[in-house]
Design a protein around this motif. Structure first.
Motif, PDB file in Angstrom:
ATOM      1  N   GLY A  84      -7.390   2.139 -17.975  1.00 59.00           N
ATOM      2  CA  GLY A  84      -7.298   2.010 -16.534  1.00 59.00           C
ATOM      3  C   GLY A  84      -6.356   3.074 -16.015  1.00 59.00           C
ATOM      4  N   ALA A  85      -5.287   2.643 -15.360  1.00 56.53           N
ATOM      5  CA  ALA A  85      -4.320   3.598 -14.816  1.00 56.53           C
ATOM      6  C   ALA A  85      -3.268   4.026 -15.834  1.00 56.53           C
ATOM      7  CB  ALA A  85      -3.633   2.995 -13.592  1.00 56.53           C
ATOM      8  N   THR A 105     -11.342   4.339 -13.984  1.00 59.18           N
ATOM      9  CA  THR A 105     -10.696   4.473 -12.683  1.00 59.18           C
ATOM     10  C   THR A 105     -11.656   4.844 -11.558  1.00 59.18           C
ATOM     11  OG1 THR A 105     -10.119   6.755 -13.263  1.00 59.18           O
ATOM     12  CG2 THR A 105      -8.452   5.068 -13.669  1.00 59.18           C
ATOM     13  N   ASP A 108     -14.141   1.829  -8.710  1.00 61.18           N
ATOM     14  CA  ASP A 108     -13.032   1.316  -7.910  1.00 61.18           C
ATOM     15  C   ASP A 108     -13.453   0.644  -6.608  1.00 61.18           C
ATOM     16  OD1 ASP A 108     -13.945   3.555  -6.599  1.00 61.18           O
ATOM     17  OD2 ASP A 108     -11.996   4.547  -6.466  1.00 61.18           O
ATOM     18  N   GLY A 125     -11.692  -0.569 -11.780  1.00 63.15           N
ATOM     19  CA  GLY A 125     -10.767   0.477 -11.371  1.00 63.15           C
ATOM     20  C   GLY A 125     -10.059   0.221 -10.056  1.00 63.15           C
ATOM     21  N   VAL A 127      -7.308  -0.789  -7.659  1.00 56.48           N
ATOM     22  CA  VAL A 127      -5.858  -0.922  -7.811  1.00 56.48           C
ATOM     23  C   VAL A 127      -5.418  -2.270  -7.267  1.00 56.48           C
ATOM     24  CG1 VAL A 127      -3.628   0.013  -7.044  1.00 56.48           C
ATOM     25  CG2 VAL A 127      -5.453   1.561  -7.772  1.00 56.48           C
ATOM     26  N   THR A 153      -4.493  -1.153 -12.364  1.00 61.58           N
ATOM     27  CA  THR A 153      -5.839  -1.564 -11.960  1.00 61.58           C
ATOM     28  C   THR A 153      -6.135  -2.989 -12.396  1.00 61.58           C
ATOM     29  OG1 THR A 153      -6.820  -0.720 -14.005  1.00 61.58           O
ATOM     30  CG2 THR A 153      -6.678   0.812 -12.133  1.00 61.58           C
TER      31      THR A 153
END
Length: 469
Positions: A84-85, A105, A108, A125, A127, A153
Motif C-alpha cells: 500500500g503506502a 495505490t 483508490d 488504495g 487513504v 491506505t
C-alpha cells in the motif's frame, strides 16, 4: 524444487519474459522496471529490515489487472509482495531481489457510501483520511485512525489489522470490515462476508484475511461498516511524576466505567522528542503525559470526572482543553511521537507490545530498566486505554555496537510483554521483524495450524513469502 522455485528454462527464467507476460494484460505505464525506480519500492518504514530490489513493480487499476498479475506470477513461480503506502513498521511490505511488487495505490476509489446501511465500499488504495472525510459529509464516521492516517491506505490497514488512537472506545480495523473481494494466488476472485448488519453463513473468512499481511490473497475491494459521526471531542492533559502513577490513573478510569474516545500516554523521552521536532511546548518536567478525550454530549463533565481520578493517582497538573482546536493540537503532538523519536538518532526499532491494562505499569517500568541496561534511549508512546504500547528504541544504524544493543533491547521488551500475559503485536503486524517471536506466542500446535491455512490458500508459497513465519 521448492514451492516458489521457477522452472529453469529459457522461456520462464528471465526478467524479460516476466515483463512481456505482464505487459500482455497491463498498460505500459502500470509496469515499472527501471532499477532506480523499483528500488524505491523495496521496503516499508522498517528500513533496517532485510529487503532487495524487485524485478518489477506493477500498479494495477482494476481487479482484472490484479488477476492477470497473479496468473502470471503463478505460472512463472515468481513471488509477489502486495504494498500500500508502505507506512508499515515491521517489514511486512519489504521486497526481495527478483520479486514482483504489487502496489495497489492506484486502486483508490471510494465506490459507494450508503448512509442507510451505514457502509462504504472502497478499493484498497484509498487513504484512511480520505475515506474519513468522504463519509463525514454524510454525517458518518469511519473510526479506525492509525497515527499515519493521512498517508496509510485501507488495504494496508486491513493487511495489518491496524488500530489507532480511538481503539479504546471504537475498536480496531477488524471490527469494521464486513466483506472483502480477494484475488487468490492463482488469480481466482473470492468474495467473503456480507453487506448486512448480521451474517453467520459459513466460516468467517473475512476475519481470516484481516491481519494476514498479504500472505493469503490480495484484497481488491472492501465493505466497511460506518458509525454516526460523534460530537467533536475534548481532550484533557494530565502530568505525572512517574509512569506508574499515570498507569494507575488509566486503571482507575477504566475500572470506573468511563468510556473515553482515546486514552494515550507519552513518556518523558517522547515528550522531549516531540518538543525538539515541532516546538509543541509540551511540559518536559513530566515523567508521563496522559491524554484523555471524550466525544460524548457532556464531554466537559466526563473530563472533569476523569481529571479527578488523575489527581487521585497523583497527577501534578490536570489541564482540560478549552475547545476543539486546542484538543486537536494535543492530538497532533501524540501523532508526531514516532516521527519525533526517529529524529533522535536517525533510526528506530518500534516494538508493538500489547499487555492487559492492569500490567501496563509493569511493562513501562521494565522498559526503563532495559533502556538503562543497554545504554539506549527508548521512548514509549501508548494507546494506554487498551494496553497497546510502542516502546521505540532509538539508535544509530551506522554504529554496529549500538545496533546490536538495540536489537537485544527489542527482544527483551518482546519477552517482557509475553511474560506479562501480552502479545507481540497489537496492531503493526509481524512482517519480518517479529517472525521468530510469533512461534513463541502461538506454540507448536498453533503454528502448525496457521501454516496449514497458508498452504491451503497459497500452495506454491508465492504470496509475500518469508513474512509471518
Amino acid at each position: 524444487m521448492s514451492r516458489i522455485e521457477a522452472p529453469r528454462d529459457e522461456d520462464t527464467a528471465t526478467t524479460g519474459n516476466l515483463l512481456d507476460r505482464l505487459l500482455g494484460g497491463l498498460p505500459a505505464d502500470a509496469v515499472l522496471a527501471d532499477p532506480d525506480v523499483t528500488a524505491s519500492y523495496a521496503h516499508d518504514m522498517a528500513s533496517f529490515c532485510p529487503a532487495g530490489t524487485p524485478a518489477v513493480v506493477v500498479l494495477p487499476r482494476t481487479v482484472e489487472e490484479v488477476q492477470h498479475v497473479m496468473r502470471v506470477a503463478t505460472e512463472l513461480r515468481v513471488p509477489v509482495v502486495p504494498q500500500g503506502a508502505r507506512t508499515g513498521l515491521s517489514g511486512g511490505a519489504n521486497a526481495h531481489d527478483g520479486w514482483i511488487v504489487l502496489s495497489l495505490t492506484k486502486m483508490d476509489r471510494v465506490l459507494e457510501i450508503n448512509p442507510v446501511d451505514r457502509i462504504a465500499v472502497v478499493e484498497p488504495g484509498v487513504v484512511n483520511a480520505t475515506l474519513s472525510r468522504a463519509v463525514e459529509e454524510h454525517g458518518l464516521a469511519y473510526p479506525p485512525d492509525p497515527s499515519s492516517w493521512e498517508m496509510c491506505t485501507i488495504g494496508g490497514n486491513i493487511g495489518t489489522a491496524s488500530g489507532g488512537l480511538c481503539c479504546v472506545k471504537y475498536g480496531v480495523t477488524a471490527e469494521y470490515v464486513l466483506g472483502l473481494d480477494v484475488v487468490l494466488a492463482d488469480g481466482r476472485l473470492l468474495r467473503t462476508g456480507r453487506r448486512t448488519a448480521k451474517g453467520v453463513a459459513g466460516y468467517d473468512l473475512t476475519r481470516l484475511f484481516v491481519g494476514s499481511e498479504g500472505s493469503l490473497g490480495i484484497v481488491v475491494r472492501a465493505v466497511l461498516a460506518l458509525r454516526p459521526k460523534p460530537p467533536a471531542q475534548l481532550v484533557l492533559a494530565a502530568e505525572f511524576a512517574s509512569a506508574g502513577a499515570a498507569c494507575d490513573a488509566v486503571c482507575r478510569i477504566m475500572e470506573g466505567g468511563h468510556v473515553p474516545s482515546l486514552l494515550e500516554l507519552m513518556d518523558r523521552t517522547t515528550v522531549k522528542a516531540v518538543n525538539d521536532l515541532a516546538r509543541m511546548g509540551l511540559p518536559e518536567t513530566t515523567e508521563a503525559l496522559l491524554l484523555a478525550a471524550f466525544d460524548t454530549p457532556d464531554a466537559a463533565g466526563d473530563l472533569a470526572a476523569v481529571g479527578a481520578l488523575c489527581e487521585a493517582s497523583g497527577a501534578a497538573q490536570v489541564v482540560p482543553a478549552d475547545d476543539a482546536a486546542e484538543s486537536e493540537l494535543l492530538l497532533q503532538a501524540r501523532r508526531l511521537s514516532l516521527t519525533a523519536l526517529e529524529a533522535v538518532k536517525g533510526t528506530t526499532m518500534i516494538d508493538d507490545v500489547c499487555v492487559p491494562r492492569s500490567r501496563l505499569g509493569d511493562l513501562l517500568d521494565g522498559v526503563e530498566r532495559i533502556a538503562g541496561k543497554h545504554r539506549l534511549s527508548i521512548g514509549v508512546c501508548a494507546h494506554a486505554g487498551d494496553g497497546n504500547t510502542h516502546p521505540t528504541v532509538c539508535f544509530d544504524a551506522a554504529d554496529p555496537d549500538e545496533s546490536r544493543r538495540a536489537r537485544a533491547s527489542f527482544d527483551e521488551i518482546m519477552a517482557l510483554g509475553l511474560e506479562l500475559g501480552g502479545t507481540i503485536t497489537g496492531e503493526h503486524g509481524v512482517g519480518v521483524l517479529k517472525k521468530e517471536w510469533l512461534a513463541r506466542e502461538l506454540g507448536p500446535v498453533g503454528l502448525e495450524m496457521q501454516r496449514a491455512v497458508k498452504q491451503t490458500f497459497d500452495p506454491l508459497g508465492i504470496l509475500n513469502p518469508g513474512k509471518l513465519f
